[in-house]
Design a protein around this motif. Structure first.
Motif, PDB file in Angstrom:
ATOM      1  N   TYR A  43       0.799  -1.257   0.122  1.00 51.18           N
ATOM      2  CA  TYR A  43      -0.007   0.022   0.111  1.00 51.18           C
ATOM      3  C   TYR A  43       0.891   1.256  -0.004  1.00 51.18           C
ATOM      4  N   LYS A  47       1.242   4.213  -2.940  1.00 49.90           N
ATOM      5  CA  LYS A  47       1.115   5.562  -2.629  1.00 49.90           C
ATOM      6  C   LYS A  47       2.378   6.492  -2.957  1.00 49.90           C
ATOM      7  N   GLU A  50       2.207   6.805  -6.630  1.00 45.70           N
ATOM      8  CA  GLU A  50       1.185   7.915  -7.211  1.00 45.70           C
ATOM      9  C   GLU A  50       1.789   9.199  -6.834  1.00 45.70           C
ATOM     10  N   GLU A  51       2.137   9.604  -5.672  1.00 44.29           N
ATOM     11  CA  GLU A  51       2.551  10.635  -5.240  1.00 44.29           C
ATOM     12  C   GLU A  51       3.766  11.351  -6.026  1.00 44.29           C
TER      13      GLU A  51
END
Length: 126
Positions: A43, A47, A50-51
């Motif tokens: 997870y 993230k 994605e960031e």
């Protein structure tokens, strides 16, 4: 190898270049960390990607390019090359000789990429 990757990630975090990521890469990163570490690591890795990315190219957005490229590049690499072509990206930074073998002109290794920033890479190409 790890230091070159860390250098590229650090440059991206500093905003020295924009990161475009395919949906496939996001999924692969999450799966790798989930399978080798934990669900939480998967997870967090997802993230982070994605960031870090200014844009994530969706599979549905590159379907036409994938259809055109099918048979010219290995199936596992198809989505990434289609994303590069669709977005007119200058560099496809990866550790994958298949891109070179397929003649993908945008392909560049992380070692070659850090040289563009006048940084001294380590001796290994990959």
């Amino acid at each position: 190898m790890k230091n070159v990757i860390l250098g590229v990630l650090f440059l991206a975090q500093l905003g020295e270049f924009e990161v475009l990521t395919s949906e496939l890469v996001v999924e692969e990163v999450e799966r790798f960390f989930r399978e080798n570490f934990s669900r939480e690591a998967g997870y967090l890795a997802r993230k982070f990607v994605e960031e870090l990315s200014f844009r994530i190219v969706r599979r549905s957005d590159v379907k036409a390019e994938m259809d055109l490229l099918k048979g010219k590049i290995k199936g596992k690499d198809l989505e990434n090359v289609a994303a590069v072509k669709h977005e007119s990206v200058k560099f496809l930074v990866a550790y994958d000789k298949d891109y070179e073998d397929a003649g993908i002109r945008e392909y560049i290794t992380p070692r070659e990429f850090v040289k563009l920033f006048k940084l001294e890479p380590y001796d290994k190409e990959y």
